[in-house]
Write an enzyme that holds these catalytic residues in place. Structure first.
Site, PDB file in Angstrom:
ATOM      1  N   LEU A   1       0.838  -1.205   0.000  1.00 26.28           N
ATOM      2  CA  LEU A   1       0.000   0.000   0.000  1.00 26.28           C
ATOM      3  C   LEU A   1       0.872   1.254   0.000  1.00 26.28           C
ATOM      4  CD1 LEU A   1      -2.712   1.444   0.184  1.00 26.28           C
ATOM      5  CD2 LEU A   1      -2.565   1.214   2.688  1.00 26.28           C
TER       6      LEU A   1
ATOM      7  N   TYR B 293       3.137  -5.427  10.747  1.00 19.98           N
ATOM      8  CA  TYR B 293       3.533  -6.847  10.739  1.00 19.98           C
ATOM      9  C   TYR B 293       2.356  -7.568  10.091  1.00 19.98           C
ATOM     10  CZ  TYR B 293       5.207 -11.335  12.646  1.00 19.98           C
ATOM     11  OH  TYR B 293       5.667 -12.621  12.804  1.00 19.98           O
ATOM     12  N   THR B 294       2.550  -8.036   8.863  1.00 17.61           N
ATOM     13  CA  THR B 294       1.414  -8.572   8.106  1.00 17.61           C
ATOM     14  C   THR B 294       1.496 -10.083   7.870  1.00 17.61           C
ATOM     15  OG1 THR B 294       2.530  -7.941   6.053  1.00 17.61           O
ATOM     16  CG2 THR B 294       0.912  -6.387   6.927  1.00 17.61           C
TER      17      THR B 294
ATOM     18  N   TYR C 100      -2.604 -11.982  14.923  1.00 16.36           N
ATOM     19  CA  TYR C 100      -2.522 -10.793  14.063  1.00 16.36           C
ATOM     20  C   TYR C 100      -3.715  -9.875  14.321  1.00 16.36           C
ATOM     21  CZ  TYR C 100      -3.038  -8.143   9.673  1.00 16.36           C
ATOM     22  OH  TYR C 100      -3.206  -7.147   8.737  1.00 16.36           O
TER      23      TYR C 100
ATOM     24  N   LYS D 152      -3.761  -6.016  15.785  1.00 15.07           N
ATOM     25  CA  LYS D 152      -4.324  -4.914  14.994  1.00 15.07           C
ATOM     26  C   LYS D 152      -5.452  -4.238  15.772  1.00 15.07           C
ATOM     27  CE  LYS D 152      -3.293  -3.905  11.227  1.00 15.07           C
ATOM     28  NZ  LYS D 152      -2.233  -2.957  10.748  1.00 15.07           N
TER      29      LYS D 152
HETATM   30  N1  LIG Z   1      -2.306  -6.980   2.580  1.00 10.01           N
HETATM   31  C1  LIG Z   1      -3.570  -7.204   2.941  1.00 10.01           C
HETATM   32  O1  LIG Z   1      -4.285  -8.027   2.363  1.00 10.01           O
HETATM   33  C2  LIG Z   1      -4.163  -6.421   4.088  1.00 10.01           C
HETATM   34  C3  LIG Z   1      -5.456  -6.745   4.522  1.00 10.01           C
HETATM   35  C4  LIG Z   1      -6.010  -6.021   5.578  1.00 10.01           C
HETATM   36  C5  LIG Z   1      -5.301  -5.001   6.171  1.00 10.01           C
HETATM   37  N2  LIG Z   1      -4.039  -4.731   5.752  1.00 10.01           N
HETATM   38  C6  LIG Z   1      -3.309  -3.645   6.428  1.00 10.01           C
HETATM   39  O2  LIG Z   1      -2.956  -2.676   5.462  1.00 10.01           O
HETATM   40  C7  LIG Z   1      -1.715  -2.080   5.815  1.00 10.01           C
HETATM   41  C8  LIG Z   1      -0.749  -2.142   4.647  1.00 10.01           C
HETATM   42  O3  LIG Z   1      -0.528  -3.517   4.334  1.00 10.01           O
HETATM   43  P1  LIG Z   1       0.448  -3.965   3.162  1.00 10.01           P
HETATM   44  O4  LIG Z   1      -0.156  -5.174   2.542  1.00 10.01           O
HETATM   45  O5  LIG Z   1       0.841  -2.805   2.322  1.00 10.01           O
HETATM   46  O6  LIG Z   1       1.687  -4.450   4.032  1.00 10.01           O
HETATM   47  P2  LIG Z   1       3.171  -4.861   3.545  1.00 10.01           P
HETATM   48  O7  LIG Z   1       3.259  -4.903   2.070  1.00 10.01           O
HETATM   49  O8  LIG Z   1       3.552  -6.056   4.343  1.00 10.01           O
HETATM   50  O9  LIG Z   1       4.009  -3.596   4.020  1.00 10.01           O
HETATM   51  C9  LIG Z   1       4.314  -3.375   5.368  1.00 10.01           C
HETATM   52  C10 LIG Z   1       5.577  -2.550   5.384  1.00 10.01           C
HETATM   53  O10 LIG Z   1       5.921  -2.295   6.754  1.00 10.01           O
HETATM   54  C11 LIG Z   1       7.332  -2.290   6.805  1.00 10.01           C
HETATM   55  N3  LIG Z   1       7.852  -2.469   8.162  1.00 10.01           N
HETATM   56  C12 LIG Z   1       8.011  -3.629   8.845  1.00 10.01           C
HETATM   57  N4  LIG Z   1       8.560  -3.374  10.050  1.00 10.01           N
HETATM   58  C13 LIG Z   1       8.742  -2.025  10.122  1.00 10.01           C
HETATM   59  C14 LIG Z   1       9.269  -1.152  11.110  1.00 10.01           C
HETATM   60  N5  LIG Z   1       9.715  -1.624  12.302  1.00 10.01           N
HETATM   61  N6  LIG Z   1       9.306   0.158  10.846  1.00 10.01           N
HETATM   62  C15 LIG Z   1       8.876   0.631   9.660  1.00 10.01           C
HETATM   63  N7  LIG Z   1       8.370  -0.138   8.672  1.00 10.01           N
HETATM   64  C16 LIG Z   1       8.290  -1.462   8.908  1.00 10.01           C
HETATM   65  C17 LIG Z   1       7.734  -3.442   5.901  1.00 10.01           C
HETATM   66  O11 LIG Z   1       9.074  -3.272   5.517  1.00 10.01           O
HETATM   67  P3  LIG Z   1      10.070  -4.562   5.485  1.00 10.01           P
HETATM   68  O12 LIG Z   1       9.390  -5.556   4.604  1.00 10.01           O
HETATM   69  O13 LIG Z   1      11.312  -4.001   4.939  1.00 10.01           O
HETATM   70  O14 LIG Z   1      10.184  -5.018   6.915  1.00 10.01           O
HETATM   71  C18 LIG Z   1       6.774  -3.262   4.744  1.00 10.01           C
HETATM   72  O15 LIG Z   1       7.327  -2.440   3.740  1.00 10.01           O
HETATM   73  C19 LIG Z   1      -1.247  -2.807   7.086  1.00 10.01           C
HETATM   74  O16 LIG Z   1      -1.640  -2.065   8.218  1.00 10.01           O
HETATM   75  C20 LIG Z   1      -2.016  -4.112   7.054  1.00 10.01           C
HETATM   76  O17 LIG Z   1      -2.211  -4.634   8.355  1.00 10.01           O
HETATM   77  C21 LIG Z   1      -3.453  -5.412   4.718  1.00 10.01           C
END
Ligand SMILES: NC(=O)c1ccc[n+]([C@@H]2O[C@H](COP(=O)([O-])OP(=O)(O)OC[C@H]3O[C@@H](n4cnc5c(N)ncnc54)[C@H](OP(=O)(O)O)[C@@H]3O)[C@@H](O)[C@H]2O)c1
Length: 294
Positions: free
Chosen positions: A12, A61-62, A125, A129
């Protein structure tokens, strides 16, 4: 107004930064390498240095299954870090948009969950959240918590990307047909986050998912159709056949009643969003983020 995006290299985060830049917005895009959101001094220093009008927390943390055996690490990132961000925003008068998930609900409903429906997560998880949502709103009542679900985008690991890869390999594939949710395109979500930035009065919990609902099987079939492949190659399976460490919700469709009252444009039906997301989804994958998709 300056935007500060945390987790800017995630699925995102990247899409949001891209769209903000396209709209010539002033953006500080901070990936994990530039800002570790679990470090209090670093979070405070980032706010003091960049002085954003709005912070969007895309860091999380996903890894849903890993969290079952690593709940402390998930809680640090999903509950403690959002609290730090909210507390750091308050003295600067910065707004905060924080991302959450349908996993805060038990997933056994039969009608869409309202924004104020009691939370009762069934996974580690989901618990972390849920705790993050509560911590953010306690520290910064003007914050906006956006619950989203089943994200896919042009970068990062997602179910849609996996289906594109599986189609290319040929043959049939079994896909779970008894779990229902809302596939949501990061492009639509990023657009609405930008709209929230322009609407100062949007506070509290909102459900930011594409409209309609689908099973994983429906979504896989639609991906195959968009690839001009035979959707009959996708075969229905039960979730019970794919046991995973974290329980998956059978029904976690989110209602949009509060969203309708905000003045924000509703998110369109998931099929229409998926159609527009193609062919951007076919571009070569960027380096994956360390953690898998939630
Ligand atoms: N993906 C889904 O289907 C989904 C569904 C429901 C809700 N969400 C929510 O939507 C949001 C975005 O999700 P997303 O899918 O874009 O997640 P994502 O692709 O896993 O991205 C999460 C990012 O957080 C970074 N990160 C990890 N530890 C960190 C730290 N200590 N400090 C700073 N950055 C850190 C990661 O970097 P590294 O990889 O380098 O550690 C990664 O770039 C999250 O809040 C998630 O819970 C996602």
């Amino acid at each position: 107004m300056r935007w500060l995006i945390t987790g800017a290299a995630g699925m995102l985060g990247r899409e949001l930064v891209r769209r903000l830049a396209e709209n010539e917005e002033d953006v500080a895009a901070l990936g994990h390498d530039h800002l570790d959101v679990t470090r209090p001094w670093a979070v405070r220093a980032a706010l003091a240095e960049h002085r954003p009008g709005i912070v969007v927390n895309c860091a999380a943390y996903t890894a849903v299954d890993d969290a079952e055996t690593d709940e402390a690490a998930a809680a640090l990132l999903n509950a403690e870090a959002p609290r730090l961000l909210a507390e750091a925003c308050a003295p600067h008068g910065a707004r905060l948009v924080h991302l959450s998930t349908d996993y805060v609900f038990p997933g056994d409903a039969r009608t869409p969950y309202a924004e104020d429906h009691p939370t009762a997560p069934r996974s580690a998880y989901g618990r972390t959240k849920r705790d993050g949502e509560q911590a953010v709103l306690k520290a910064l009542p003007t914050a906006t918590v956006l619950r989203t679900a089943w994200l896919y985008g042009r970068t990062g690991r997602s179910f849609v990307r996996t289906m594109i890869e599986r189609e290319a390999r040929g043959g049939a594939i079994d896909v779970v047909a008894d779990q229902r949710g809302q596939p949501t395109w990061t492009g639509d979500l990023a657009d609405r986050i930008m709209a929230i930035g322009r609407l100062p009065g949007v506070h509290g919990v909102l459900h930011a998912t594409n409209a309609g609902s689908a099973t994983w099987y429906d979504l896989a079939q639609e991906v195959f159709r968009l690839l001009d492949a035979d959707p009959g190659r996708v075969r229905p399976a039960t979730g019970a056949a794919y046991r995973r460490p974290a329980p998956r919700p059978a029904y976690s469709v989110l209602g949009h009643d509060r969203w309708r009252g905000t003045g924000l444009a509703p998110l369109r039906d998931w099929r229409s969003a998926l159609r527009e997301a193609f062919p951007g989804l076919l571009a070569p994958e960027h380096p994956p983020t360390r953690r898998g998709a939630a």
